[in-house]
Design a protein around this motif. Structure first.
Motif, short mmCIF file in Angstrom:
data_model
loop_
_atom_site.label_atom_id
_atom_site.label_comp_id
_atom_site.label_asym_id
_atom_site.label_seq_id
_atom_site.Cartn_x
_atom_site.Cartn_y
_atom_site.Cartn_z
N ASN A 1 0.87 -1.19 0.00
CA ASN A 1 0.00 0.00 0.00
C ASN A 1 0.90 1.23 0.00
OD1 ASN A 1 -1.82 2.09 0.43
ND2 ASN A 1 -3.10 0.89 1.82
N PRO A 2 1.39 1.66 -1.18
CA PRO A 2 2.36 2.76 -1.22
C PRO A 2 1.81 4.07 -0.66
CG PRO A 2 1.61 2.19 -3.44
CD PRO A 2 1.11 1.12 -2.52
N ARG A 3 0.52 4.33 -0.87
CA ARG A 3 -0.06 5.57 -0.34
C ARG A 3 -0.01 5.59 1.18
NH1 ARG A 3 -5.16 7.21 1.49
NH2 ARG A 3 -5.75 9.37 0.97
N ALA A 4 -0.41 4.47 1.81
CA ALA A 4 -0.39 4.41 3.27
C ALA A 4 1.04 4.53 3.81
CB ALA A 4 -1.02 3.10 3.74
N TRP A 5 1.99 3.91 3.10
CA TRP A 5 3.40 4.00 3.52
C TRP A 5 3.86 5.44 3.53
CZ3 TRP A 5 8.12 5.76 2.04
CH2 TRP A 5 9.27 5.14 2.52
N LEU A 6 3.55 6.16 2.46
CA LEU A 6 3.99 7.56 2.34
C LEU A 6 3.32 8.43 3.41
CD1 LEU A 6 3.90 7.84 -1.54
CD2 LEU A 6 5.94 8.15 -0.13
N ILE A 7 2.03 8.23 3.64
CA ILE A 7 1.33 9.03 4.64
C ILE A 7 1.89 8.76 6.03
CG2 ILE A 7 -0.90 9.37 5.80
CD1 ILE A 7 -2.25 9.00 3.09
N THR A 8 2.21 7.50 6.32
CA THR A 8 2.78 7.16 7.63
C THR A 8 4.13 7.83 7.84
OG1 THR A 8 1.65 5.01 7.64
CG2 THR A 8 3.55 5.26 9.10
N VAL A 9 5.00 7.73 6.85
CA VAL A 9 6.32 8.35 6.96
C VAL A 9 6.21 9.87 7.07
CG1 VAL A 9 8.51 8.72 5.76
CG2 VAL A 9 7.46 6.45 5.76
N ALA A 10 5.34 10.46 6.24
CA ALA A 10 5.17 11.91 6.28
C ALA A 10 4.57 12.35 7.61
CB ALA A 10 4.28 12.36 5.12
N SER A 11 3.65 11.57 8.17
CA SER A 11 3.04 11.91 9.46
C SER A 11 4.08 11.89 10.56
CB SER A 11 1.91 10.93 9.78
OG SER A 11 0.86 11.04 8.86
N ARG A 12 4.93 10.88 10.54
CA ARG A 12 6.01 10.81 11.55
C ARG A 12 6.91 12.03 11.46
NH1 ARG A 12 7.49 4.48 10.37
NH2 ARG A 12 5.77 3.54 11.58
#
Length: 398
Positions: A50-61
């Protein structure tokens, strides 16, 4: 291709962050860091499920780290809590349209709107934008920083404009996308005629806009115009990079899929939507593209369309193109007379296209010495190396 995937996902990262945390400027920075991390890790580790979820998680951190590193952590966390109106949007929500309107905020200058749009919505890095426009990376970085600071100062919200503001704001969005496309299709300076990454990105973003606003005639018109124009790109340059003008192009090299799609699109929208300037320009491009040979071009129809365009959206380049159409219908001498009448227009003073048109009409009228001089004047005025080479070659051939 990972780069293409990241560009498509870019607006889908910023939107959820802004909804959850507020602050477009810092959320956009966090998104860029997530995109950078993905560009480095995914080629090695593979694209996550799930590349979108991965990016959102990293950006949120990264966004949380920015908050915690601030000296006024408590105050800022309270502010963030107040800026959290809802949960992040579900996976199916596309934030491209909202981001486009935010990046084209009326308080920003056109160069800032372009830079911010290419970065936040297009997913291009600061370096990629700088290389495309042949300016230092620091210049683009400053434009983006100033743009984000202006949006923050203006208190712009991550929302679509109200209905009464939508037409005016949409016009700004379309203008920015068209500026990006034009700079890619005919670079204003430099050694190459095309900057394909810009024209391709403009088409991609306009496709997204059309998908969300399919009944807006001018959105359809702009997309059709881009497709019908970009269809000719493979035939516009010789192997050595020299410019080949429209009448001399090998039309078998044109992208037939773009011609067909653009023609179908403009035909449909002209039947169903109020006519606007982009639709008229697309209709003109369609007439050119439908001619199997240059001599088969229906210049009378083009002249009528330019007359409509000039009455609806007058401008110096529209007037200049209308003069060319007049000359093709009524003869080069008549075109030269109309061109002389534009001498006092400050917008056309010392513009290389005026001298290029004059040279072409003089050549058609048989005044070879004057045509040669006009081609050389045009070559001195342009900053584009391919255009300069073409104009000088034309002069020398006379």
């Amino acid at each position: 291709m990972i780069d293409q995937l990241l560009r498509e996902l870019a607006p889908q990262i910023v939107g959820p962050l802004v909804r959850r945390y507020g602050g477009f400027d810092t959320c956009e920075d966090a998104a860029q860091e997530a995109l950078l991390a993905a560009s480095q890790q995914w080629p090695v580790d593979g694209v996550p499920a799930n590349p979108r979820a991965w990016l959102i998680t990293v950006a949120s951190r990264r966004r949380i780290e920015m908050l915690r590193s601030d000296a006024a952590r408590v105050r800022r966390e309270e502010t963030v809590a107040g800026l959290e109106p809802s949960e992040p949007a579900p996976a199916g929500v596309d934030d491209s349209l909202t981001l486009l309107f935010l990046c084209c905020h009326p308080s920003l200058t056109p160069p800032s709107q372009i830079a911010l749009t290419l970065r936040a919505v297009g997913g291009l890095s600061t370096g990629e934008i700088a290389r495309a426009f042949l300016v230092p990376e620091s210049t683009i970085g400053q434009r983006i920083s100033r743009a984000k600071a202006t949006i923050k100062k203006e208190g712009a919200e991550f929302l679509l404009p109200p209905a009464d503001e939508l037409p005016g704001r949409l016009a700004a969005v379309l203008a920015v996308l068209y500026l990006i496309f034009n700079e890619g299709y005919t670079a204003s300076s430099g050694e190459t005629l095309h900057r394909v990454e810009l024209s391709a990105e403009a088409i991609r973003l306009t496709r997204q806009l059309f998908a969300q606003l399919p009944t807006e005639g001018e959105v359809a018109g702009l997309l059709a115009l881009m497709l019908l124009t970009d269809a000719r790109r493979p035939a516009r340059t010789a192997p050595d990079g020299a410019l080949i003008p429209l009448p001399d192009q090998d039309r078998s090299l044109w992208l037939s899929s773009f011609v067909a799609e653009g023609t179908e699109l403009i035909s449909a929208t002209l039947r169903t939507a109020p006519v606007g300037p982009y639709q008229l320009q697309a209709a003109i491009a369609a007439v050119h593209d439908e001619a199997s040979r240059a001599e088969d071009t229906d210049w009378r129809q083009i002249l009528v369309l330019y007359e409509l365009l000039e009455s609806m959206a007058p401008g110096p380049m529209v007037s200049l193109n209308r003069i060319v159409a007049l000359a093709m219908v009524h003869g080069p001498e008549y075109g030269l007379e109309r061109l002389a009448a534009t001498a006092n227009d400050p917008a056309l003073k010392d513009h290389h296209r005026v001298e290029a048109v004059r040279a072409h009409l003089l050549e058609l009228s048989g005044n070879t010495p004057a045509a040669r001089d006009a081609y050389r004047r045009a070559a001195r005025l342009t900053l584009s190396a391919p255009e300069q080479q073409y104009l000088l070659t034309r002069a020398n051939s006379l």
